[in-house]
Design a protein around this motif. Structure first.
Motif, PDB file in Angstrom:
ATOM      1  N   GLU A 145       0.852  -1.081  -0.114  1.00 30.85           N
ATOM      2  CA  GLU A 145       0.028   0.132  -0.040  1.00 30.85           C
ATOM      3  C   GLU A 145       0.852   1.351  -0.059  1.00 30.85           C
ATOM      4  OE1 GLU A 145      -2.475   0.189   3.239  1.00 30.85           O
ATOM      5  OE2 GLU A 145      -3.419  -1.830   2.779  1.00 30.85           O
ATOM      6  N   LEU A 146       1.936   1.209   0.709  1.00 28.59           N
ATOM      7  CA  LEU A 146       2.824   2.203   0.942  1.00 28.59           C
ATOM      8  C   LEU A 146       3.951   2.563  -0.290  1.00 28.59           C
ATOM      9  CD1 LEU A 146       3.616   2.295   4.446  1.00 28.59           C
ATOM     10  CD2 LEU A 146       2.042   3.637   3.492  1.00 28.59           C
ATOM     11  N   GLY A 147       3.625   1.650  -1.469  1.00 28.01           N
ATOM     12  CA  GLY A 147       4.301   1.806  -2.484  1.00 28.01           C
ATOM     13  C   GLY A 147       5.881   1.150  -2.370  1.00 28.01           C
ATOM     14  N   LEU A 148       6.095   0.249  -1.431  1.00 25.89           N
ATOM     15  CA  LEU A 148       7.436  -0.259  -1.028  1.00 25.89           C
ATOM     16  C   LEU A 148       7.671  -1.392  -2.316  1.00 25.89           C
ATOM     17  CD1 LEU A 148       7.936  -0.466   2.526  1.00 25.89           C
ATOM     18  CD2 LEU A 148       8.277   1.495   1.101  1.00 25.89           C
TER      19      LEU A 148
ATOM     20  N   ASN B 139      14.586  -5.766  12.753  1.00 19.22           N
ATOM     21  CA  ASN B 139      15.703  -5.516  13.859  1.00 19.22           C
ATOM     22  C   ASN B 139      15.168  -3.894  14.526  1.00 19.22           C
ATOM     23  OD1 ASN B 139      17.417  -7.594  13.583  1.00 19.22           O
ATOM     24  ND2 ASN B 139      18.374  -6.614  11.901  1.00 19.22           N
ATOM     25  N   GLY B 140      14.191  -3.615  14.206  1.00 22.71           N
ATOM     26  CA  GLY B 140      13.576  -2.406  15.079  1.00 22.71           C
ATOM     27  C   GLY B 140      14.233  -0.916  14.651  1.00 22.71           C
ATOM     28  N   GLU B 141      14.996  -1.108  13.624  1.00 18.14           N
ATOM     29  CA  GLU B 141      15.528   0.145  12.966  1.00 18.14           C
ATOM     30  C   GLU B 141      14.542   0.902  12.059  1.00 18.14           C
ATOM     31  OE1 GLU B 141      18.942  -1.327  11.139  1.00 18.14           O
ATOM     32  OE2 GLU B 141      19.662  -2.260  13.105  1.00 18.14           O
ATOM     33  N   SER B 142      14.439   2.184  11.945  1.00 14.90           N
ATOM     34  CA  SER B 142      13.679   3.036  10.853  1.00 14.90           C
ATOM     35  C   SER B 142      14.468   2.876   9.771  1.00 14.90           C
ATOM     36  CB  SER B 142      13.172   4.262  11.481  1.00 14.90           C
ATOM     37  OG  SER B 142      14.450   4.957  11.980  1.00 14.90           O
ATOM     38  N   VAL B 143      13.863   3.050   8.557  1.00 12.46           N
ATOM     39  CA  VAL B 143      14.462   3.061   7.254  1.00 12.46           C
ATOM     40  C   VAL B 143      13.884   4.316   6.352  1.00 12.46           C
ATOM     41  CG1 VAL B 143      14.656   1.629   5.050  1.00 12.46           C
ATOM     42  CG2 VAL B 143      14.590   0.457   7.206  1.00 12.46           C
ATOM     43  N   THR B 144      14.663   4.815   5.490  1.00 20.96           N
ATOM     44  CA  THR B 144      14.480   6.001   4.744  1.00 20.96           C
ATOM     45  C   THR B 144      14.198   5.307   3.545  1.00 20.96           C
ATOM     46  OG1 THR B 144      15.839   7.355   6.187  1.00 20.96           O
ATOM     47  CG2 THR B 144      14.814   8.424   4.267  1.00 20.96           C
ATOM     48  N   PHE B 145      13.231   5.533   2.890  1.00 22.47           N
ATOM     49  CA  PHE B 145      12.901   4.826   1.548  1.00 22.47           C
ATOM     50  C   PHE B 145      12.279   6.019   0.624  1.00 22.47           C
ATOM     51  CE2 PHE B 145      10.191   2.833  -1.659  1.00 22.47           C
ATOM     52  CZ  PHE B 145      10.988   2.208  -2.472  1.00 22.47           C
ATOM     53  N   GLU B 146      13.147   6.406  -0.327  1.00 19.75           N
ATOM     54  CA  GLU B 146      12.511   7.462  -1.205  1.00 19.75           C
ATOM     55  C   GLU B 146      12.150   8.723  -0.416  1.00 19.75           C
ATOM     56  OE1 GLU B 146       9.776   5.563  -3.692  1.00 19.75           O
ATOM     57  OE2 GLU B 146      11.017   4.698  -5.025  1.00 19.75           O
ATOM     58  N   GLY B 147      13.080   9.155   0.615  1.00 19.22           N
ATOM     59  CA  GLY B 147      12.672  10.496   1.191  1.00 19.22           C
ATOM     60  C   GLY B 147      11.686   9.999   2.228  1.00 19.22           C
TER      61      GLY B 147
ATOM     62  N   GLU C 214      10.469   8.412   5.888  1.00 17.72           N
ATOM     63  CA  GLU C 214      10.841   7.600   6.963  1.00 17.72           C
ATOM     64  C   GLU C 214       9.952   6.975   7.398  1.00 17.72           C
ATOM     65  OE1 GLU C 214      11.815   9.282  10.942  1.00 17.72           O
ATOM     66  OE2 GLU C 214      13.203   7.805  11.383  1.00 17.72           O
ATOM     67  N   LEU C 215      10.484   5.407   7.271  1.00 20.09           N
ATOM     68  CA  LEU C 215       9.298   4.186   7.607  1.00 20.09           C
ATOM     69  C   LEU C 215       9.988   3.634   9.115  1.00 20.09           C
ATOM     70  CD1 LEU C 215       9.949   2.345   4.276  1.00 20.09           C
ATOM     71  CD2 LEU C 215       8.008   3.804   4.984  1.00 20.09           C
ATOM     72  N   LEU C 216       8.799   3.612   9.964  1.00 22.24           N
ATOM     73  CA  LEU C 216       9.203   3.263  11.374  1.00 22.24           C
ATOM     74  C   LEU C 216       8.838   1.711  11.580  1.00 22.24           C
ATOM     75  CD1 LEU C 216       7.286   6.142  12.977  1.00 22.24           C
ATOM     76  CD2 LEU C 216       9.932   5.733  12.972  1.00 22.24           C
ATOM     77  N   PRO C 217       9.524   1.172  12.016  1.00 21.78           N
ATOM     78  CA  PRO C 217       9.138  -0.309  12.318  1.00 21.78           C
ATOM     79  C   PRO C 217       7.838  -0.754  12.953  1.00 21.78           C
ATOM     80  CG  PRO C 217      10.996   0.281  13.900  1.00 21.78           C
ATOM     81  CD  PRO C 217      10.746   1.552  13.074  1.00 21.78           C
ATOM     82  N   GLU C 218       7.460   0.108  13.652  1.00 21.10           N
ATOM     83  CA  GLU C 218       6.134  -0.218  14.538  1.00 21.10           C
ATOM     84  C   GLU C 218       4.854  -0.061  13.306  1.00 21.10           C
ATOM     85  OE1 GLU C 218       8.364   1.453  15.696  1.00 21.10           O
ATOM     86  OE2 GLU C 218       7.592   3.667  16.426  1.00 21.10           O
ATOM     87  N   GLU C 219       5.291   0.694  12.317  1.00 19.56           N
ATOM     88  CA  GLU C 219       4.160   0.813  11.382  1.00 19.56           C
ATOM     89  C   GLU C 219       4.171  -0.305  10.421  1.00 19.56           C
ATOM     90  OE1 GLU C 219       4.125   3.971   8.529  1.00 19.56           O
ATOM     91  OE2 GLU C 219       6.188   4.515   9.110  1.00 19.56           O
ATOM     92  N   LEU C 220       5.309  -0.977  10.130  1.00 18.18           N
ATOM     93  CA  LEU C 220       5.315  -1.991   9.261  1.00 18.18           C
ATOM     94  C   LEU C 220       5.362  -3.644   9.851  1.00 18.18           C
ATOM     95  CD1 LEU C 220       7.118  -0.198   6.365  1.00 18.18           C
ATOM     96  CD2 LEU C 220       4.963  -1.340   6.073  1.00 18.18           C
ATOM     97  N   CYS C 221       5.639  -3.544  10.997  1.00 13.82           N
ATOM     98  CA  CYS C 221       6.012  -4.892  11.560  1.00 13.82           C
ATOM     99  C   CYS C 221       5.055  -5.152  12.829  1.00 13.82           C
ATOM    100  CB  CYS C 221       7.547  -5.134  12.095  1.00 13.82           C
ATOM    101  SG  CYS C 221       8.599  -5.188  10.808  1.00 13.82           S
ATOM    102  N   THR C 222       4.712  -6.185  13.049  1.00 10.97           N
ATOM    103  CA  THR C 222       3.938  -6.676  14.439  1.00 10.97           C
ATOM    104  C   THR C 222       5.036  -6.433  15.406  1.00 10.97           C
ATOM    105  OG1 THR C 222       4.356  -9.036  14.127  1.00 10.97           O
ATOM    106  CG2 THR C 222       2.398  -8.274  13.306  1.00 10.97           C
ATOM    107  N   PRO C 223       4.691  -6.231  16.976  1.00 12.63           N
ATOM    108  CA  PRO C 223       5.555  -6.026  17.799  1.00 12.63           C
ATOM    109  C   PRO C 223       6.693  -7.180  18.179  1.00 12.63           C
ATOM    110  CG  PRO C 223       3.060  -5.696  18.690  1.00 12.63           C
ATOM    111  CD  PRO C 223       3.089  -6.163  17.218  1.00 12.63           C
ATOM    112  N   THR C 224       7.634  -7.116  18.530  1.00 16.16           N
ATOM    113  CA  THR C 224       8.575  -8.181  18.834  1.00 16.16           C
ATOM    114  C   THR C 224       7.874  -8.792  20.267  1.00 16.16           C
ATOM    115  OG1 THR C 224      10.512  -6.802  18.117  1.00 16.16           O
ATOM    116  CG2 THR C 224      11.035  -8.561  19.620  1.00 16.16           C
ATOM    117  N   ASP C 225       7.864 -10.083  20.106  1.00 15.73           N
ATOM    118  CA  ASP C 225       7.605 -10.781  21.219  1.00 15.73           C
ATOM    119  C   ASP C 225       8.916 -11.161  22.148  1.00 15.73           C
ATOM    120  OD1 ASP C 225       7.155 -12.854  23.279  1.00 15.73           O
ATOM    121  OD2 ASP C 225       6.564 -14.468  21.596  1.00 15.73           O
ATOM    122  N   PRO C 226       8.803 -10.475  23.342  1.00 21.55           N
ATOM    123  CA  PRO C 226       9.991 -10.461  24.187  1.00 21.55           C
ATOM    124  C   PRO C 226      10.607 -11.775  24.619  1.00 21.55           C
ATOM    125  CG  PRO C 226       8.304  -9.869  25.292  1.00 21.55           C
ATOM    126  CD  PRO C 226       7.721  -9.913  24.272  1.00 21.55           C
ATOM    127  N   GLY C 227       9.827 -12.811  24.461  1.00 22.17           N
ATOM    128  CA  GLY C 227      10.486 -14.115  24.740  1.00 22.17           C
ATOM    129  C   GLY C 227      10.103 -14.364  25.952  1.00 22.17           C
TER     130      GLY C 227
END
Ligand code: ZN
Ligand code: ZN
Length: 681
Positions: free
Chosen positions: A113-116, A132-140, A142-155
């Motif tokens: 949907e976001l055009g990735l 890995n919980g890092e944000s990424v810049t794609f075509e200017g 900023e993509l945040l991990p929490e908007e594109l991944c389900t939360p990490t299960d702490p174990g």
């Protein structure tokens, strides 16, 4: 075996599933009376005790052994500054296990949907970074991990904890590592605590408060003497069905119920059951669908529905006298384990209990699981039976005959204390080669040498002059304690230092036990005119070659030995586990021969009855017998074929090549069965 040993002093252990933190807990010794035998050691010094062990089992001995550990250099562990302790009754290890966190799932649809660039190689570094919980810049952007991944299960975290007695409660309650996991921090939330904790500790208010501090979200699993679960429904099933054939000879099994009152816990606890499961992921929950159940009625109706079974049982019952005349007669033989080599669901490894009176019992061999078999057979009475056992005979040093001994010693000591009886070590009649094993266990694990009075089997061979005065004294008190006129051994043909034994009661009866052996003339001589011969019959007729290779007897060989010694009755046991339910009957079966089952109870008055049980037994196990006979036929055909090939070649003059080929073939065939059960027995 190549074992990777990690000392408790080393840092945590980590693999692909979890990290395990070791938590040493140092306890205080309990008051001597409650944890040690009441009057141990009186007759424990001497050849079976280490020289400088003052009173095995006494607190002094425990202290001394600890001190010795500190002084002793350990030559095998060079460069190891921390001395490898031999036995540390004041140290237990707990384990805190942290399952690795699980990265969130990448939400591909949303990314699209976001055009990735989903579906192209360009997406992979983006996914890795986001997971890995890092944000990424794609075509200017900023993509945040929490908007594109389900939360990490702490174990999830779980704790495996052994608290053997009240002396360890403070060490548990005051431990800093545990405390950190009780502070309610979300990353330190404990999912499950597994308590290997006796009921008495569970009742301790300090322990209860410690339990509460984990909070509502923590499950508590308790494994102790009050965990009453049936783990072997197959054994209950077969016994329920055999019981329909003869209720006295095949008594129903019971289950051992601890007399310890269940602690009332302020926090809900779960009692351990066999095959109960706990899932950490995806959901934390208990799963009970594999937990074993015993349905007595279903077992009964399954047997009653078998063709001919009811008729054969009826005929058998009609052929027996209405009132069994020997209900309280002694001796009484209880077969606890009648299989060879490895324990199986319905035949455990070797052990036979001989009750010479209502207050005296003797064990002939003591394979692993003998105590469990006693519990299933005697239920509530097991402690009394343990107290009655004053001697154990171990025929030879194969593990299917002796590895249950340690547990018998420990449980017997417990039973004597719990019934308030005076502690006295038991007579151990065994090859002298058992001593290094007992010493090793005593020095490294638990004190046991104070529990035995050793009589070597070698010294009981007829004509043996080389018997020490103390052993002589042990022998006479052994005879006295069972009212025996004689207890003898003879060397048999099996492994090195394998013995059979014979006991003659003052009232005249004589019971002879073969241990493991090929047909053996020394046994025939020793067993002359036995009232009962218990003889191994590891293999079926037709397997004489295998019997020689493995130094065992076939059914007919065992029967012939009994005939040669003029035994009044022969009970066969130690069946290869290929005959899981019932061995094949041989043509040599007569009115003098019976086959043993686990939990079968035989008195001399039952001799005429036992052969009459065979038709209903054959009806009960008809399917198994057909299957075994088919196997036997196949084997005979194969042997016939082999013989004819060899014969052909001889006739055709091709015998130059034949020997090596024949050898090869024979070798291949030998290897087939031994691959299945690659053990000595
Ligand atoms: Zn064996
Ligand atoms: Zn053996």
């Amino acid at each position: 075996m190549d074992l990777a040993v990690q000392l408790h002093t080393e840092p945590e252990y980590k693999d692909e599933t979890m990290t395990v933190y070791q938590i040493p807990l140092i306890g205080k010794p309990l008051a001597a009376e409650s944890m040690l035998p009441q009057s141990p050691g009186a007759s424990a010094q001497g050849e079976n005790s280490p020289k400088d062990d003052p009173e095995p089992g006494s607190p002094k001995a425990v202290r001394q052994s600890l001190e010795e550990d500190k002084e002793k250099e350990s030559p095998r562990k060079t460069g190891d500054t921390e001395k490898r302790g031999d036995r540390h009754p004041d140290l237990v290890m707990a384990f805190l296990c942290k399952i690795h966190p699980k990265k969130g799932k990448f939400l591909a649809a949303k990314a699209q949907e976001l055009g990735l660039p989903v579906g192209t190689p360009a997406i992979f570094p983006i996914i890795t970074a986001l997971k890995n919980g890092e944000s990424v810049t794609f075509e200017g952007r900023e993509l945040l991990p929490e908007e594109l991944c389900t939360p990490t299960d702490p174990g999830p975290v779980f704790i495996v904890l052994e608290c053997p007695h009240e002396g360890f409660v403070d060490a548990v309650c005051e431990n800093d590592t545990f405390r950190r996991y009780q502070e309610g921090l979300p990353e330190n939330q404990v999912a499950l605590v597994i308590h290997m904790t006796p009921e008495s500790v569970l009742q301790d208010s300090r322990y209860q408060q410690w339990l509460e501090r984990f909070g509502r979200g923590t499950q508590h699993l308790v494994l102790n003497e009050n965990s009453a679960a049936v783990h072997n429904p197959r054994s209950y099933k077969i016994q329920t069905q055999l019981n329909l054939i003869h209720p006295e000879i095949f008594p129903l099994l019971t289950s051992y119920q601890s007399k310890e009152e269940e602690a009332a816990c302020s926090v809900p606890i779960v009692r351990g059951e066999c095959l109960l499961k706990y899932h950490f992921r995806p959901q934390q929950e208990w799963q009970r669908d594999a937990v074993t159940v015993c349905d007595h009625d279903a077992f009964v109706s399954e047997a009653l529905d078998l063709p001919d079974f009811q008729d054969r049982v009826k005929e058998c019952k009609e052929s027996l006298p209405a009132v069994p005349g020997n209900v309280d007669a002694y001796p009484e033989i209880v077969f606890l384990g009648t299989g060879s080599a490895i324990p199986m669901k319905i035949r455990n490894v070797s052990s036979t209990l001989v009750n010479t009176s209502s207050t005296r019992s003797l064990l002939l061999d003591c394979g692993e699981g003998t105590f469990g078999q006693l519990c299933r057979h005697y239920g509530e009475q097991v402690d009394q039976v343990l107290c009655n056992i004053a001697a154990v005979f171990v025929s030879h040093m194969h593990t299917d005959h002796h590895s249950g001994l340690l547990n018998i010693l420990m449980e017997r000591r417990r039973a004597l204390a719990s019934l308030g009886q005076v502690f006295s070590p038991l007579f151990l009649v065994a090859p002298e080669q058992i001593m290094p094993w007992l010493h090793e266990y005593h020095n490294h694990c638990e004190e046991i040498l104070g529990d035995i009075k050793m009589i070597t089997s070698q010294s009981l061979v007829k004509g043996c002059e080389n018997i020490k005065p103390k052993a002589k004294w042990f022998v006479s008190s052994l005879l006295e304690s069972y009212d025996l006129a004689e207890f003898q051994t003879c060397e048999v043909q099996h492994c090195k230092n394998a013995f059979a034994c014979s006991m003659v009661h003052k009232s005249g009866w004589k019971v002879v036990y073969s241990g493991d052996t090929m047909p053996c003339m020394a046994l025939v001589r020793m067993g002359k005119n036995a009232t009962l011969l218990i003889h191994e019959a590891t293999l079926e007729d037709g397997m004489e070659k295998e019997a020689i290779e493995k130094t065992h007897s076939t059914t007919s060989q065992a029967i012939q030995i009994g005939m040669k010694m003029n035994a009044e009755f022969i009970m066969l046991n130690h069946f290869s586990q290929r005959y899981a339910k019932i061995p094949l009957f041989s043509e040599d079966f007569s009115e003098k021969v019976g086959i043993a089952f686990d939990h079968m109870r035989v008195r001399f008055g039952d001799f005429p009855v036992i052969p009459k049980l065979i038709p209903p037994l054959k009806a009960l196990f008809a399917d198994d017998i057909v299957e075994m006979e088919e196997r036997k036929e196949k084997r005979e055909l194969r042997l016939l074929k082999e013989a004819s090939i060899v014969l052909d070649k001889l006739v055709n003059g091709e015998n130059e090549e034949a020997p090596s080929q024949k050898r090869k073939q024979a070798k291949n065939h030998q290897e087939v069965p031994s691959k299945k059960l690659k053990t000595v027995n």
